[in-house]
Design a protein around this motif. Structure first.
Motif, PDB file in Angstrom:
ATOM      1  N   LEU A   1     -12.279  66.829  25.809  1.00 31.35           N
ATOM      2  CA  LEU A   1     -13.745  66.828  25.828  1.00 31.35           C
ATOM      3  C   LEU A   1     -14.272  66.449  27.204  1.00 31.35           C
ATOM      4  O   LEU A   1     -15.281  67.007  27.668  1.00 31.35           O
ATOM      5  N   GLY A   2     -13.623  65.517  27.871  1.00 29.47           N
ATOM      6  CA  GLY A   2     -14.013  65.150  29.233  1.00 29.47           C
ATOM      7  C   GLY A   2     -13.924  66.346  30.174  1.00 29.47           C
ATOM      8  O   GLY A   2     -14.808  66.552  31.014  1.00 29.47           O
ATOM      9  N   ARG A   3     -12.873  67.153  30.029  1.00 32.99           N
ATOM     10  CA  ARG A   3     -12.734  68.355  30.857  1.00 32.99           C
ATOM     11  C   ARG A   3     -13.827  69.363  30.523  1.00 32.99           C
ATOM     12  O   ARG A   3     -14.389  69.998  31.424  1.00 32.99           O
ATOM     13  N   ILE A   4     -14.121  69.531  29.240  1.00 29.72           N
ATOM     14  CA  ILE A   4     -15.185  70.455  28.842  1.00 29.72           C
ATOM     15  C   ILE A   4     -16.509  70.019  29.451  1.00 29.72           C
ATOM     16  O   ILE A   4     -17.260  70.836  29.998  1.00 29.72           O
ATOM     17  N   VAL A   5     -16.788  68.728  29.401  1.00 24.15           N
ATOM     18  CA  VAL A   5     -18.027  68.208  29.989  1.00 24.15           C
ATOM     19  C   VAL A   5     -18.021  68.404  31.498  1.00 24.15           C
ATOM     20  O   VAL A   5     -18.961  68.964  32.069  1.00 24.15           O
ATOM     21  N   ASP A   6     -16.963  67.954  32.176  1.00 25.40           N
ATOM     22  CA  ASP A   6     -16.916  67.959  33.642  1.00 25.40           C
ATOM     23  C   ASP A   6     -16.809  69.355  34.249  1.00 25.40           C
ATOM     24  O   ASP A   6     -17.413  69.636  35.278  1.00 25.40           O
ATOM     25  N   GLU A   7     -16.024  70.231  33.623  1.00 27.18           N
ATOM     26  CA  GLU A   7     -15.736  71.531  34.224  1.00 27.18           C
ATOM     27  C   GLU A   7     -16.601  72.668  33.694  1.00 27.18           C
ATOM     28  O   GLU A   7     -16.658  73.729  34.321  1.00 27.18           O
ATOM     29  N   VAL A   8     -17.248  72.450  32.547  1.00 27.55           N
ATOM     30  CA  VAL A   8     -18.032  73.537  31.956  1.00 27.55           C
ATOM     31  C   VAL A   8     -19.480  73.129  31.707  1.00 27.55           C
ATOM     32  O   VAL A   8     -20.402  73.736  32.243  1.00 27.55           O
ATOM     33  N   ILE A   9     -19.700  72.094  30.898  1.00 24.84           N
ATOM     34  CA  ILE A   9     -21.070  71.752  30.506  1.00 24.84           C
ATOM     35  C   ILE A   9     -21.902  71.261  31.681  1.00 24.84           C
ATOM     36  O   ILE A   9     -23.012  71.749  31.899  1.00 24.84           O
ATOM     37  N   GLU A  10     -21.387  70.298  32.428  1.00 24.12           N
ATOM     38  CA  GLU A  10     -22.180  69.757  33.546  1.00 24.12           C
ATOM     39  C   GLU A  10     -22.568  70.847  34.551  1.00 24.12           C
ATOM     40  O   GLU A  10     -23.736  70.995  34.870  1.00 24.12           O
ATOM     41  N   PRO A  11     -21.605  71.651  35.050  1.00 20.29           N
ATOM     42  CA  PRO A  11     -22.006  72.635  36.051  1.00 20.29           C
ATOM     43  C   PRO A  11     -22.631  73.915  35.487  1.00 20.29           C
ATOM     44  O   PRO A  11     -23.390  74.578  36.187  1.00 20.29           O
ATOM     45  N   HIS A  12     -22.314  74.293  34.232  1.00 20.05           N
ATOM     46  CA  HIS A  12     -22.726  75.618  33.764  1.00 20.05           C
ATOM     47  C   HIS A  12     -23.398  75.643  32.404  1.00 20.05           C
ATOM     48  O   HIS A  12     -23.802  76.709  31.945  1.00 20.05           O
ATOM     49  N   GLY A  13     -23.504  74.501  31.728  1.00 22.18           N
ATOM     50  CA  GLY A  13     -24.032  74.474  30.367  1.00 22.18           C
ATOM     51  C   GLY A  13     -25.405  75.087  30.220  1.00 22.18           C
ATOM     52  O   GLY A  13     -25.628  75.913  29.333  1.00 22.18           O
ATOM     53  N   ASP A  14     -26.335  74.714  31.078  1.00 24.63           N
ATOM     54  CA  ASP A  14     -27.699  75.237  30.958  1.00 24.63           C
ATOM     55  C   ASP A  14     -27.715  76.757  31.052  1.00 24.63           C
ATOM     56  O   ASP A  14     -28.446  77.423  30.323  1.00 24.63           O
ATOM     57  N   THR A  15     -26.901  77.320  31.926  1.00 32.84           N
ATOM     58  CA  THR A  15     -26.814  78.777  32.059  1.00 32.84           C
ATOM     59  C   THR A  15     -26.242  79.395  30.799  1.00 32.84           C
ATOM     60  O   THR A  15     -26.756  80.380  30.280  1.00 32.84           O
ATOM     61  N   ILE A  16     -25.190  78.795  30.281  1.00 29.94           N
ATOM     62  CA  ILE A  16     -24.510  79.356  29.119  1.00 29.94           C
ATOM     63  C   ILE A  16     -25.425  79.420  27.905  1.00 29.94           C
ATOM     64  O   ILE A  16     -25.503  80.437  27.222  1.00 29.94           O
ATOM     65  N   TRP A  17     -26.167  78.341  27.603  1.00 37.42           N
ATOM     66  CA  TRP A  17     -26.975  78.402  26.388  1.00 37.42           C
ATOM     67  C   TRP A  17     -28.377  78.901  26.598  1.00 37.42           C
ATOM     68  O   TRP A  17     -29.132  79.044  25.656  1.00 37.42           O
ATOM     69  N   SER A  18     -28.780  79.228  27.814  1.00 35.21           N
ATOM     70  CA  SER A  18     -30.117  79.797  28.004  1.00 35.21           C
ATOM     71  C   SER A  18     -30.087  81.263  28.398  1.00 35.21           C
ATOM     72  O   SER A  18     -31.088  81.958  28.274  1.00 35.21           O
ATOM     73  N   ASP A  19     -28.956  81.777  28.869  1.00 40.79           N
ATOM     74  CA  ASP A  19     -28.841  83.173  29.301  1.00 40.79           C
ATOM     75  C   ASP A  19     -28.443  84.031  28.101  1.00 40.79           C
ATOM     76  O   ASP A  19     -27.279  84.077  27.722  1.00 40.79           O
TER      77      ASP A  19
END
Length: 129
Positions: free
Chosen positions: A107-125
């Protein structure tokens, strides 16, 4: 296992809420909403759902999906597909867990490598969904 029933991994939902919850709620996602084998948060007509398959015992993968509800339709896209579509080059296939400590690392990797840098793009695009 009794009678073919696969027991739930008791620590999954509380660990996801503990590790991922503050990050998602800090980005104005509403939740958490617990389900069997899963927990989700909502933002702008999209639910971000963390789950696992009990059949994968003893080594589980964390499933993360975005479920978009729009114009009476429901579309569900695995986070890993969005990662691939964004060309992030993240090798998520080895992100598995067998214990609560392993799950915290994944989960830490998911947060650090995906959600923090790209999360907003993923769920808004919507094109990614």
């Amino acid at each position: 296992m009794c009678g073919g029933h696969l027991p739930d991994v008791e620590y999954f939902v509380p660990t996801v809420i503990e590790v991922v919850g503050p990050v998602l709620e800090g980005r104005s996602l509403a939740g958490p909403r617990s389900e069997v084998f899963a927990v989700s948060w909502d933002v702008g007509g999209v639910s971000i759902r963390f789950s696992y398959w009990p059949e994968d015992r003893p080594r589980f993968a964390v499933g993360v999906t975005a479920v978009a509800r729009e114009d009476g339709r429901v579309r569900e896209v695995a986070l890993w597909r969005a990662i691939d579509d964004l060309g992030l080059g993240v090798d998520w296939s080895s992100w598995t867990f067998t214990t609560a400590a392993d799950l915290r690392v994944v989960l830490g990797r998911i947060v650090d490598e995906v959600i923090e840098p790209h999360g907003d793009t993923i769920w808004s695009d919507r094109a990614l969904l």
